[in-house]
Design a protein around this motif. Structure first.
Motif, PDB file in Angstrom:
ATOM      1  N   UNK A   1      -9.207  -3.853 -12.743  1.00 17.66           N
ATOM      2  CA  UNK A   1      -8.367  -4.800 -11.996  1.00 17.66           C
ATOM      3  C   UNK A   1      -7.273  -4.041 -11.246  1.00 17.66           C
ATOM      4  N   UNK A   2      -6.669  -3.045 -11.933  1.00 16.57           N
ATOM      5  CA  UNK A   2      -5.623  -2.246 -11.299  1.00 16.57           C
ATOM      6  C   UNK A   2      -6.177  -1.486 -10.101  1.00 16.57           C
ATOM      7  N   UNK A   3      -7.386  -0.964 -10.258  1.00 15.37           N
ATOM      8  CA  UNK A   3      -8.042  -0.250  -9.159  1.00 15.37           C
ATOM      9  C   UNK A   3      -8.260  -1.180  -7.964  1.00 15.37           C
ATOM     10  N   UNK A   4      -8.740  -2.398  -8.236  1.00 18.17           N
ATOM     11  CA  UNK A   4      -8.994  -3.351  -7.161  1.00 18.17           C
ATOM     12  C   UNK A   4      -7.703  -3.718  -6.424  1.00 18.17           C
TER      13      UNK A   4
ATOM     14  N   UNK B   1      -5.250  -0.441   6.615  1.00 24.19           N
ATOM     15  CA  UNK B   1      -5.327  -1.491   5.608  1.00 24.19           C
ATOM     16  C   UNK B   1      -6.749  -2.037   5.586  1.00 24.19           C
ATOM     17  N   UNK B   2      -6.969  -3.005   4.715  1.00 25.19           N
ATOM     18  CA  UNK B   2      -8.252  -3.708   4.689  1.00 25.19           C
ATOM     19  C   UNK B   2      -8.306  -4.693   5.862  1.00 25.19           C
ATOM     20  N   UNK B   3      -9.497  -5.037   6.363  1.00 25.19           N
ATOM     21  CA  UNK B   3     -10.820  -4.659   5.866  1.00 25.19           C
ATOM     22  C   UNK B   3     -11.366  -3.355   6.444  1.00 25.19           C
ATOM     23  N   UNK B   4     -10.620  -2.721   7.371  1.00 24.09           N
ATOM     24  CA  UNK B   4     -11.146  -1.526   8.023  1.00 24.09           C
ATOM     25  C   UNK B   4     -11.373  -0.406   7.009  1.00 24.09           C
TER      26      UNK B   4
ATOM     27  N   UNK C   1      -4.967  -1.897  -6.239  1.00 23.37           N
ATOM     28  CA  UNK C   1      -4.518  -0.731  -5.475  1.00 23.37           C
ATOM     29  C   UNK C   1      -5.350  -0.555  -4.218  1.00 23.37           C
ATOM     30  N   UNK C   2      -6.646  -0.749  -4.328  1.00 20.72           N
ATOM     31  CA  UNK C   2      -7.528  -0.597  -3.178  1.00 20.72           C
ATOM     32  C   UNK C   2      -7.241  -1.667  -2.133  1.00 20.72           C
ATOM     33  N   UNK C   3      -6.979  -2.907  -2.597  1.00 24.12           N
ATOM     34  CA  UNK C   3      -6.743  -4.021  -1.680  1.00 24.12           C
ATOM     35  C   UNK C   3      -5.445  -3.848  -0.899  1.00 24.12           C
ATOM     36  N   UNK C   4      -4.483  -3.132  -1.469  1.00 21.67           N
ATOM     37  CA  UNK C   4      -3.167  -2.990  -0.825  1.00 21.67           C
ATOM     38  C   UNK C   4      -2.933  -1.598  -0.238  1.00 21.67           C
ATOM     39  N   UNK C   5      -3.900  -0.704  -0.369  1.00 20.05           N
ATOM     40  CA  UNK C   5      -3.730   0.671   0.110  1.00 20.05           C
ATOM     41  C   UNK C   5      -3.636   0.720   1.627  1.00 20.05           C
ATOM     42  N   UNK C   6      -2.890   1.686   2.140  1.00 13.87           N
ATOM     43  CA  UNK C   6      -2.810   1.888   3.588  1.00 13.87           C
ATOM     44  C   UNK C   6      -3.442   3.217   3.999  1.00 13.87           C
ATOM     45  N   UNK C   7      -4.219   3.793   3.083  1.00 19.02           N
ATOM     46  CA  UNK C   7      -4.930   5.019   3.372  1.00 19.02           C
ATOM     47  C   UNK C   7      -5.915   5.315   2.257  1.00 19.02           C
TER      48      UNK C   7
END
Length: 327
Positions: free
Chosen positions: A15-18, A276-279, A20-26
């Motif tokens: 869940x933490x990984x998801x 950011x997502x979805x790119x 972090x991935x959803x909010x990452x900017x790189x």
């Protein structure tokens, strides 16, 4: 009991990984590196193309704040002088030089620019060459592109950039050190409907500079390629305030993008992604699961063209559910 605890920990980690991935900017490698390493650029000469505005201007400011000596290049001399003046007013002890240059001017003109750049700062030579200048046309269908558009895009994005590199690299090789930082694009990693020529030019840059690094890395030459997705600039800010709908589109700020470019360079990364997502999600798919990634892009290709034509977000999850109207 231990099995339940282990399962709970695994679930929490996932869940933490998801999140972090959803909010990452790189990409994860880039964002795990922290801040730029000042000792890598302090006192070094950094030459930046496309430095009269946007990310190039911000890069110039940020490199200067880290103690680098900066050479500013672009076609617009007035704007370059403005950038220089603003940097000096902010950092009075900074050393900044203006070197007007047109990447499409041909080899002889670029050779003169390289000679001048190498001669600045008591002939210290160029330590970092930041290839930031780029030509981008309004979004249109691949089959609607013209010969004029092809020539303009490739002359600046590919031919001029490669020629400048080919002319500068021998000086770096003679010193046994040098670092090319290439501001590429997410469009150089995956399909970009509406930007066929721009995408082609960035794919070309990625191929050239990854190969250059493989050939010269044992001779002291480093190459860092940074692939930004949608970036928030003053131009896109004006678009969003004009009443057009961009509520579903999230862009990385130009200041953060510049910071991450310098992080990637000073930490010696070979390639880095900024978005950011979805790119960012699509870039990971195309890189590690290309069949699925290209299928995903095929589903949204026509919808992205329609979104661009109607001035809607061209980077939204909603494109996956739109109607395919473009022929």
């Amino acid at each position: 009991m231990l099995g339940l605890v282990a399962a709970a920990l695994i679930l929490a980690g996932f869940v933490l990984f998801l999140v972090k991935f959803a909010t990452a900017d790189g990409d994860f490698t880039l964002t795990s590196r922290g801040k730029p390493k000042r000792d890598e650029v302090e006192g070094k000469v950094v030459w930046i193309t496309g430095a009269s505005r946007g990310i190039g201007e911000i890069l110039a400011n940020q490199f200067t704040s880290l103690g680098a000596k900066v050479i500013l290049s672009a076609r617009n001399t007035v704007e370059l002088e403005r950038v220089k003046s603003e940097i000096i007013s902010k950092y009075p002890a900074s050393r900044v030089e203006v070197l007007p240059m047109d990447l499409a001017s041909g080899e002889e003109s670029l050779k003169e620019s390289v000679y001048k750049a190498e001669s600045l700062f008591s002939s210290a030579g160029v330590d970092y060459m930041v290839h930031n200048a780029a030509f981008e046309r309004p979004k249109r269908k691949a089959l609607d592109e013209t010969e004029e558009g092809l020539q303009a895009t490739m002359n600046i994005n590919v031919l001029g950039t490669i020629t400048l590199t080919r002319l500068l690299a021998p000086y770096m090789l003679k010193r046994g050190r040098g670092h090319f930082v290439v501001v590429s694009s997410a469009a150089g990693k995956c399909p970009s409907p509406g930007q066929a020529l721009y995408s082609a030019s960035k794919h070309a840059l990625n191929g050239y500079f990854h190969t250059l690094r493989s050939e010269l890395c044992q001779k002291g030459i480093k190459v860092t390629i940074v692939c930004p997705g949608p970036i928030e600039t003053s131009k896109t800010s004006e678009t969003s305030s004009s009443g057009k709908s961009r509520s579903l589109e999230k862009r990385v700020s130009a200041e953060r993008c510049a910071e991450l470019i310098i992080v990637a360079a000073t930490h010696g990364l070979k390639e880095a992604w900024v978005s950011y997502q979805p790119v960012l999600f699509v870039m990971y798919l195309v890189q590690y699961m290309p069949t699925i990634g290209y299928w995903f892009m095929d589903q949204i290709g026509a919808n992205r063209l329609d979104a661009a034509a109607s001035k809607r977000s061209a980077y939204s999850w909603s494109l996956l559910f739109g109607h395919k109207k473009s022929a």
